[in-house]
Design a protein around this motif. Structure first.
Motif, short mmCIF file in Angstrom:
data_model
loop_
_atom_site.label_atom_id
_atom_site.label_comp_id
_atom_site.label_asym_id
_atom_site.label_seq_id
_atom_site.Cartn_x
_atom_site.Cartn_y
_atom_site.Cartn_z
N VAL A 1 62.71 45.93 67.88
CA VAL A 1 63.28 47.09 68.83
C VAL A 1 63.66 48.32 67.83
N SER A 2 64.28 48.18 66.85
CA SER A 2 64.62 49.15 65.97
C SER A 2 63.59 49.97 65.32
N ARG A 3 62.60 49.25 64.84
CA ARG A 3 61.48 49.96 64.05
C ARG A 3 60.58 50.65 65.16
N VAL A 4 60.30 50.13 66.16
CA VAL A 4 59.60 50.82 67.25
C VAL A 4 60.41 51.98 67.78
N ALA B 1 53.11 49.38 70.95
CA ALA B 1 53.32 48.18 71.38
C ALA B 1 52.79 46.85 70.73
N MET B 2 51.15 47.16 70.40
CA MET B 2 50.68 45.95 69.81
C MET B 2 51.57 45.84 68.55
N LEU B 3 51.70 46.95 67.64
CA LEU B 3 52.25 46.49 66.28
C LEU B 3 53.48 45.93 66.19
N ALA C 1 55.29 37.58 63.97
CA ALA C 1 55.17 37.20 62.47
C ALA C 1 56.84 36.78 61.84
N SER C 2 57.49 37.84 62.32
CA SER C 2 59.10 37.66 61.78
C SER C 2 59.81 36.44 62.61
N ALA D 1 55.87 41.39 55.36
CA ALA D 1 55.65 42.45 54.44
C ALA D 1 54.59 43.50 54.74
N PHE D 2 53.41 43.19 55.15
CA PHE D 2 52.51 43.91 55.35
C PHE D 2 52.72 44.83 56.35
N LEU D 3 53.25 44.16 57.61
CA LEU D 3 53.74 44.89 58.90
C LEU D 3 54.81 45.80 58.56
N ASP D 4 55.92 45.46 57.75
CA ASP D 4 56.62 46.43 57.31
C ASP D 4 56.37 47.69 56.49
N ALA D 5 55.35 47.45 55.53
CA ALA D 5 54.82 48.68 54.94
C ALA D 5 53.95 49.77 55.78
N PHE D 6 53.19 48.88 56.71
CA PHE D 6 52.41 49.72 57.80
C PHE D 6 53.60 50.64 58.81
#
Length: 509
Positions: free
Chosen positions: A288-291, A315-317, A324-325, A353-358
């Motif tokens: 939620v924080s990232r979104v 929403a998909m991301l 994954a987390s 890690a990939f999703l965080d970078a994105f």
């Protein structure tokens, strides 16, 4: 919505937290073995019984003993393989600094755990038994206990024994045998590991106090935020509702982690249910924080009413990151007892890690675009708050990258977990960093009587989806504008009587 409702929620949280904090008594971590098979390691067959950091008793009258205790450790073999007596089966306990006292090599060759024919000829050990010698640093260690099978014996039980710990260190337990004929051998039973302050493993013990402290600071933040929310609830923005959700999730996360460690410390058994919910609340909070940060960087609720066609992509991301987390955290935490650093498979780590970078790339790309448009439209109030937010995000990312480098260096240099007493700082730092960013966001967007100044007002000039090709800076008025004659205006009129020349451009601006 009234102010008492918020304070009642805070009070209920405090009551539950304090009840658990003072009702849980102190009693080691229980390692259970249920038909665990031995695996081949070099020329030995091994079962890892556990690894934990244990503190030595202080002997000041305030603490209890520290120990490792064997309870009903039984070795079993199939009936069809029980027609012979076996070589000894050993339980070996050693402190990590004494690891070189286990095993040896003949003439500088390959190191072996079991005594080989060449070593037996040298008289340093008996063939078929494990190689070990007394430590020069820690007299009496390592401690080795053995038993064997008699003819037709299908099981053999190690006598219950308590090994007192008098030196702080990382202790390891291994069950080892050197008999290739003991196929399908399994071990069952349990070992109990206890620190002076309770059953919680040494590396995890500081985290219980840390999450207790975090629960307190979240309550303080909650009191500030909810009081402001209640005072100015008519001026609350959608973004501030989202921040309220993140604070609430954070309060539950740290409280559940505290209860998880406290129950573990009391019983010696990791509470699967509490760990699962602590992991889940934490994962939901991070997602939620990232979104929310991404939506803010896109200008949602401040300079645009909706995300338009980007809603489904965001929403998909967010959903993918949550899944994954959640999997990664469950693998690393649920049921984890041994005091070893997290070794989740690369298969689970890489997607996160990939999703965080994105997320980071998308956040800063959107933020740059929003800042440029705010500056071009001269929305100075909103521009100021966004610049401060940008600085906070930039500092957070820089610090995060630096800490990741330190974490990689720490783990790569600590192969044997010798720095276990400092390992708790790594997960604690991420909690402090995320809480610090949350505090900055709360300070920037705290509910106030001026909250609506930073909300989307519906002014067409704020709509970021419009064509931005028009001139954004209005030219200064020309004196000749007031003396234009109707004949000069008439040729450029449209059918509905409105001008389409410079006057129209002024209106559009």
């Amino acid at each position: 919505m009234s102010m008492p409702w918020f304070f009642e929620s805070i009070a209920a949280f405090l009551v539950v937290f304090l009840f658990f904090a003072f009702s849980l008594s102190v009693e080691g971590s229980v390692h259970r073995y249920s038909d665990v098979k031995f695996v081949s390691k070099g020329n030995a067959f091994v079962v890892h019984g556990g690894s934990e950091g244990i503190y030595a008793p202080t002997h000041n009258g305030n603490g209890s003993d520290a120990y490792i205790r064997f309870e009903k450790i039984t070795f079993k073999r199939p009936k069809e393989l029980s027609n012979f007596s076996s070589l000894p089966i050993h339980a070996v306990i050693f402190e990590v600094d004494d690891r070189e006292t286990i095993g040896g090599s003949a003439y500088g060759g390959q190191r072996a755990v079991c005594c080989t024919a060449d070593l037996a000829k040298l008289g340093v050990c008996k063939q078929g038994e494990i190689i070990h010698r007394q430590s020069t640093k820690n007299p009496g260690w390592p401690q080795v206990f053995g038993l064997s099978f008699g003819v037709d014996d299908q099981s053999s039980t190690l006598k219950s024994k308590t090994i007192q710990i008098t030196k702080t260190g990382m202790y390891n337990l291994y069950f080892i045998h050197c008999d290739a004929n003991l196929k399908e051998l399994v071990v069952e039973g349990k070992s109990v590991w206890k620190n002076p302050s309770g059953y919680l493993p040494g590396r995890m013990a500081p985290l219980m106090n840390f999450f207790g402290f975090m629960a307190l600071v979240f309550v303080i933040l909650g009191v500030f935020w909810f009081s402001q929310y209640a005072r100015f609830w008519k001026e609350v923005l959608p973004l501030q509702n989202c921040i309220t959700l993140v604070i609430t999730l954070g309060m539950f996360e740290v409280a559940l982690w505290y209860f998880d460690y406290a129950e573990f410390n009391e019983t010696g058994v990791r509470p699967t249910g509490t760990t699962f919910w602590a992991v889940t609340f934490g994962t939901v909070k991070r997602t939620v924080s990232r979104v929310i940060i991404l939506m803010v960087c896109m200008g949602y609720g401040v300079v645009r009413p909706t995300l338009g066609g980007l809603t489904s992509k965001v929403a998909m991301l967010g959903g993918t990151f949550f899944l994954a987390s959640e999997v990664l955290e469950l693998v690393e935490n649920v049921g984890a007892i041994s005091d070893l650093s997290g070794k989740a498979r690369l298969f689970f780590v890489l997607p996160v890690a990939f999703l965080d970078a994105f997320f980071i790339l998308w956040i800063f790309t959107s933020l740059s675009s929003t800042l440029n448009k705010l500056q071009a439209r001269r929305m100075l109030g909103k521009l100021d708050i966004y610049r401060k937010f940008t600085n906070a995000l930039a500092v957070t990312v820089i610090v995060s990258v630096g800490w990741i480098c330190y974490e990689l260096s720490f783990k790569s240099s600590d192969v044997y977990n010798e720095q276990w007493q400092n390992a708790w700082i790594i997960p604690a730092f991420w909690q402090v960093l995320s809480f610090s960013l949350l505090c900055v966001i709360c300070a920037l967007w705290a509910p106030s009587q001026n909250s609506m100044r930073y909300a989307y007002s519906g002014d067409p000039s704020e709509e970021f989806d419009r064509d931005d090709t028009l001139t954004l800076i209005k030219p200064s008025p020309m004196p000749s504008k007031d003396v234009w004659s109707p004949a000069e205006v008439r040729p450029v009129q449209s059918g509905n009587g409105e001008s389409n020349g410079d006057t129209e451009e002024d209106k559009t601006e």
